[in-house]
Design a protein around this motif. Structure first.
Motif, PDB file in Angstrom:
ATOM      1  N   UNK A   7       0.927  -1.241   0.053  1.00 12.83           N
ATOM      2  CA  UNK A   7       0.111   0.089   0.091  1.00 12.83           C
ATOM      3  C   UNK A   7       0.746   1.427  -0.094  1.00 12.83           C
ATOM      4  N   UNK A   8       1.836   1.252   0.959  1.00 15.95           N
ATOM      5  CA  UNK A   8       2.659   2.466   1.035  1.00 15.95           C
ATOM      6  C   UNK A   8       3.616   2.705  -0.292  1.00 15.95           C
ATOM      7  N   UNK A   9       4.087   1.540  -0.770  1.00 16.21           N
ATOM      8  CA  UNK A   9       4.832   1.793  -1.915  1.00 16.21           C
ATOM      9  C   UNK A   9       4.122   2.360  -3.198  1.00 16.21           C
ATOM     10  N   UNK A  10       2.947   1.556  -3.206  1.00 19.59           N
ATOM     11  CA  UNK A  10       1.961   2.109  -4.363  1.00 19.59           C
ATOM     12  C   UNK A  10       1.593   3.488  -4.420  1.00 19.59           C
ATOM     13  N   UNK A  11       1.174   4.021  -3.024  1.00 20.35           N
ATOM     14  CA  UNK A  11       1.112   5.492  -2.923  1.00 20.35           C
ATOM     15  C   UNK A  11       2.275   6.237  -3.012  1.00 20.35           C
ATOM     16  N   UNK A  12       3.493   5.750  -2.808  1.00 21.53           N
ATOM     17  CA  UNK A  12       4.744   6.477  -3.032  1.00 21.53           C
ATOM     18  C   UNK A  12       4.797   6.688  -4.664  1.00 21.53           C
ATOM     19  N   UNK A  67       4.102 -11.120 -12.691  1.00 20.31           N
ATOM     20  CA  UNK A  67       2.778 -10.352 -12.235  1.00 20.31           C
ATOM     21  C   UNK A  67       2.840  -8.883 -12.867  1.00 20.31           C
ATOM     22  N   UNK A  68       1.855  -8.159 -13.095  1.00 16.25           N
ATOM     23  CA  UNK A  68       1.849  -6.882 -13.540  1.00 16.25           C
ATOM     24  C   UNK A  68       0.392  -6.345 -12.819  1.00 16.25           C
ATOM     25  N   UNK A  69       0.435  -5.131 -12.343  1.00 11.18           N
ATOM     26  CA  UNK A  69      -0.858  -4.398 -12.204  1.00 11.18           C
ATOM     27  C   UNK A  69      -0.850  -3.102 -12.244  1.00 11.18           C
ATOM     28  N   UNK A  70      -1.836  -2.512 -12.426  1.00 13.08           N
ATOM     29  CA  UNK A  70      -1.866  -0.900 -12.359  1.00 13.08           C
ATOM     30  C   UNK A  70      -2.320  -0.550 -10.759  1.00 13.08           C
ATOM     31  N   UNK A  71      -1.582   0.303 -10.381  1.00  8.83           N
ATOM     32  CA  UNK A  71      -1.538   0.936  -9.075  1.00  8.83           C
ATOM     33  C   UNK A  71      -2.582   2.086  -8.827  1.00  8.83           C
ATOM     34  N   UNK A  72      -3.411   2.450  -9.726  1.00  6.01           N
ATOM     35  CA  UNK A  72      -4.478   3.604  -9.293  1.00  6.01           C
ATOM     36  C   UNK A  72      -5.356   2.930  -8.737  1.00  6.01           C
ATOM     37  N   UNK A  73      -5.696   3.997  -7.751  1.00  7.52           N
ATOM     38  CA  UNK A  73      -6.293   3.568  -6.363  1.00  7.52           C
ATOM     39  C   UNK A  73      -7.934   3.365  -6.846  1.00  7.52           C
ATOM     40  N   UNK A  74      -8.501   1.987  -7.463  1.00  6.05           N
ATOM     41  CA  UNK A  74      -9.421   1.843  -7.753  1.00  6.05           C
ATOM     42  C   UNK A  74     -10.432   1.715  -6.507  1.00  6.05           C
TER      43      UNK A  74
END
Length: 900
Positions: A125-130, A172-179
């Motif tokens: 979570x914190x890495x994605x927000x950064x 694995x790959x995934x977009x980190x937009x806050x859906x």
């Protein structure tokens, strides 16, 4: 090239935070630094060979000096790493490294002893927000196929995951937009962790009283006496280094000397000794502390620093803290029966959970609860609220089956956005009744480590309404409402029947009902001599009436009559009715014995008991509050804003470009503002500034005539007489006349801010505004335009994100709203277009905290749409993350500048 001595840019302050793990214990997350080299080596030595292999795909028993250098020196831009610390030791590390623009590879390593505590999800979570803050759009990861735990971590994150095998490795790959899904998963984990962290305080198997005393009339003796006399079902341990026994209990010199496990420690020692107690409890493995001791932030700056150190130390060892300077906690469940407080009053068992902050007020509240026969499930006095807050208690009460109503006395709100989000969810299941002190001044009491809210008081009130919270003005009113919610069903509507044996009180009830928006559909005057049979017939008829939603019963008996027979009728009907029944019975306050229905759960008054009010006006006000809550429950929120309908990336790029050129912020130029609003579908009409008649004529030629010449200076643009505006100019002669008239009346065209604009369709002038409050986050307001409206403060406020219900309520709740709905025969404006505009402004403000303020002060709302004629905005760099960002975090310690 050797970069070991190259300066490293500082990471953002808000990247550092205290967090809760899955088991409810706390830890600390922050960016890695070169000073962490020794911690990293020690951490790596405790990790199993299998975990190392899963991380690096090869045996790697130890880290070389070069590895340590590479892992601890990051630029916090393209290479970001977070560490998780517990008891001053590193227990996990997560990082991402940029592989191409917009894409980074992410990886984690968690110490084996701490796996299964949700740490990898927190780091992600914190890495994605950064990453989002650094412009990343996607994470990629390579995982060995048998590393099932890490694979599940990514799949459970709520992001859309794509995967494939290559060379024996799962990619694995995934977009980190806050859906919505990802944010929902995060909030769900936050809810569970915070609820678990509170559960142990209410259901301890063992309690240690640190500072237990043999001397009478001391805090330590009072705590022992209340815990033992309250029939606590667990084990009680007295801790006193100089005594052999306290109140018949063996005394231990320290918590560490206690031979058994200890769940909760109640601390009543001098303030300067509390930190030693924290270390002692941490060594013992205590779950949480209730610090009764005073001498902290409520005493001034020295105390604030002491409190900050206390919170930091507690969290660094995984302990949650209630207090300091608090009254304590109570659970009336007979299976626990814990009175870990200074109150000698053990309230009766009931359905309401109560949270307050003031210890002195808490004692008075418990006395009031007992006198009213209301009953509580649980009670918390949080004191200075340095750690555990009302938000934590809401998370617990949401799942607690024993709590059906939540009561809160709030002296401050540390994280309004989080409170709003949690309260809105809890209110859908259980009513929340709140009293908030300092509503007018927005003041913060001594000892409360929160920033003052800059948003107007009406915005805070609107946040409560928006979340479904029943906000009342006084403690007495809170109990009035709570006893109705705890014992009677919710009404279906606003229609009321009044049944009584006093004409005078019946009239008072009718007047009170009209004043609070209730509709009296039936009023039955039985006469002073009415008996039980008369009341039974009249009440049955009122409840059976399909045009009645609730009933107010008034009984003032003749002299020397007990009223017991009438009471039996009220109790019997109240127990069977599916409509709420409230009473003014003998002028009694609370739930009197005569009107109580037995409760199989052990409460003093069960479901169906009829609450009584000494004044009929109080009964009607309480009923009105419950009606408003019932209406809120039944009104759907509508479709949420569609992120695909706007160009969020385009707006962000525009704002970032402006801030790159003006790092200290700026008033947005009109062309840039028009472009910004267009990304969200808002059309700001073109207005040409003009200084001479020739410029005005040229501008009118460009616009194709039928134009307006008007002054826009602050002191002129909202004149009630509209003498600063000349409309419907169609040719050069009319422009010359308009110019002559306005310059003669107003003065210099430059100072007056003359502009030429296309003539808009007629309509009602409305204004939509938004601000970014340092504590509150985004706030949106709506009102009719004009100086008189501004002076009267006739505005509606809401906290984004807004649903359709919120925007519709804003338009209708301003007192001047009839102007939009055909006042005095005028045309009804396009309300849907006005609501759409409010929601779009709210969406823009919510998506972009760089916008300090946005004003659309002149929007003409007509029957066929709304024309946005003027706009102003200011943008500033974002110093801190919002208090309710897309990561889980605990409130910051007192004195910190990070939002709590």
């Amino acid at each position: 090239m050797d970069t070991s001595s190259a300066p490293i840019p500082a990471p953002p302050r808000h990247w550092e935070a205290d967090v809760l793990l899955r088991d409810g214990r706390s830890a600390h997350i922050r960016p890695i630094t070169p000073d962490d080299a020794e911690l990293l080596v020690e951490f790596y030595s405790r990790v199993s060979d299998q975990s190392k292999y899963y991380r690096f795909f090869s045996p790697m028993p130890q880290l070389s000096p070069r590895d340590v250098e590479r892992f601890t020196r990051v630029d916090h831009q393209d290479r970001v790493a977070f560490v998780l610390l517990l008891q001053q030791r590193m227990i996990a590390v997560g990082r991402y490294d940029l592989v191409r623009p917009g894409e980074a590879e992410v990886a984690f390593l968690v110490e084996d002893a701490h796996q299964g505590r949700g740490i990898a999800q927190l780091l992600l979570e914190h890495l994605a927000q950064a990453g989002r803050e650094r412009g990343l759009e996607k994470f990629v990861a390579e995982i060995l196929p048998d590393n099932s735990r890490m694979i599940q971590t990514f799949r459970d994150a709520g992001y859309r995951v794509a995967s494939e095998y290559e060379d024996g490795v799962l990619q694995l790959e995934f977009p980190i937009a806050p859906t919505d899904t990802a944010v929902g998963v995060m909030h769900g984990r936050e809810h569970r962790a915070e609820a678990v962290s509170i559960e142990r305080f209410f259901n301890p198997r063992s309690v240690a009283i640190v500072g237990a005393s043999r001397r009478q009339d001391t805090i330590g003796q009072t705590l022992v006496r209340n815990l033992v006399n309250g029939d606590f079902t667990g084990r009680v341990y007295a801790v006193n280094p100089t005594a052999g026994a306290v109140s018949g209990l063996p005394a231990y010199k320290s918590v560490s000397d206690i031979p058994d496990d200890v769940d909760v420690a109640i601390v009543a020692v001098p303030a300067d000794a509390v930190q030693d107690v924290v270390l002692d409890c941490a060594a013992k493995g205590v779950h949480g502390l209730v610090v009764i001791s005073s001498g902290f932030a409520e005493t001034g700056e020295e105390g604030r620093q002491r409190q900050r150190r206390l919170v930091g130390l507690s969290r660094s060892y995984g302990l949650r803290l209630i207090g300091p300077n608090c009254l304590g906690v109570i659970n009336t469940d007979p299976a626990v029966s814990v009175n870990a407080s200074l109150s000698s009053v053990m309230p009766p068992r009931g359905r309401a959970g109560f949270f307050c902050q003031s210890g002195a007020l808490g004692s008075a509240i418990l006395e009031k609860v007992q006198n009213r026969g209301l009953g509580l499930s649980t009670f918390v006095s949080a004191g200075n609220r340095a750690d555990v807050s009302g938000n934590d208690l809401l998370q617990y009460w949401e799942e607690d089956e024993s709590t059906e109503v939540v009561m809160m006395y709030l002296e401050s709100i540390g994280n309004p956005r989080k409170f709003s989000r949690i309260a809105r969810r809890v209110s859908l299941r259980k009513p929340i009744v709140a009293v908030r002190s300092g509503r007018t001044t927005q003041g913060v009491p001594m000892g409360h480590a929160v920033r003052k809210i800059a948003a107007p008081p009406q915005a805070v009130d609107a946040m409560f309404r928006q979340a479904g919270v029943i906000q009342v003005d006084a403690l007495e009113e809170m109990f009035d409402v709570a006893q109705l919610l705890a014992h009677q069903p919710l009404p279906r509507g606003r229609r009321v029947a009044i049944v009584g044996n006093s004409d005078a009180l019946g009239l008072l009830a009718a007047d009170a009902a009209a004043a609070v928006g209730l509709v009296v559909n039936k009023s039955v005057a039985l006469g002073a001599e009415a008996g039980a049979d008369d009341f039974e017939d009249a009440l049955d008829a009122a409840i059976d009436d399909p045009d009645v939603d609730s009933v107010v019963a008034v009984y003032i008996p003749p002299l020397n009559v007990s009223g017991e027979e009438v009471a039996n009728v009220l109790a019997a009907i109240g127990e069977q009715s599916d409509k709420p029944l409230v009473s003014t019975f003998l002028g009694v306050e609370g739930v009197p014995e005569l009107l109580r229905v037995p409760d199989v759960a052990g409460s003093t008054a069960g479901r169906g008991s009829v609450p009584s009010y000494p004044a009929v006006e109080a009964a009607v006000r309480a009923l009105a509050h419950v009606v408003e809550y019932a209406v809120w429950l039944r009104t759907p929120d509508g479709v949420p804003p569609d992120p695909d309908a706007v160009d969020q990336i385009g707006a962000r790029n525009l704002l970032n470009g402006l801030l790159a050129e003006h790092p200290d912020g700026l008033e947005v130029p009109t062309p840039a503002l028009r472009e910004l609003l267009a990304t969200y579908g808002i059309d700001l009409w073109t207005a040409h500034p003009v200084h001479t008649l020739d410029e005005a004529t040229a501008a009118a030629d460009e616009l194709g005539w039928d134009v307006v010449l008007k002054a826009t200076a602050e002191h002129l643009r909202e004149r009630p007489d509209l003498s600063h505006v000349w409309r419907n100019i169609d040719d050069r002669r009319e422009m010359a006349d308009a110019w002559q008239s306005l310059t003669t009346l107003i003065g210099d065209p430059v100072e007056s801010g003359f502009v030429v604009q296309k003539t808009s369709p007629v309509g009602v002038p409305v204004a939509v505004r938004s601000i970014e409050d340092p504590l509150f986050g985004p706030v949106v307001s709506f009102g009719i335009s004009g100086p008189i409206i501004e002076l009267l403060g006739d505005k509606a406020y809401r906290i984004p994100p807004l649903g359709e219900r919120d925007a519709a309520a804003m338009v209708r709740e301003v007192k001047s709203s009839p102007m939009l709905f055909g006042y005095r025969g005028s045309e009804v404006v396009d309300i849907g277009e006005v609501e759409w505009l409010i929601r779009r402004v709210a969406q823009l403000q919510n998506d972009h905290p760089q916008i300090s303020s946005l004003e659309l002060p002149l929007v003409l709302a007509g029957p066929h749409g709304a024309s946005v004629l003027t706009g102003h905005a200011r943008i500033d760099p974002v110093a801190d993350a919002r208090s309710d960002w897309f990561v889980r975090r605990l409130p910051s310690a007192p004195g910190d500048t990070i939002p709590s």
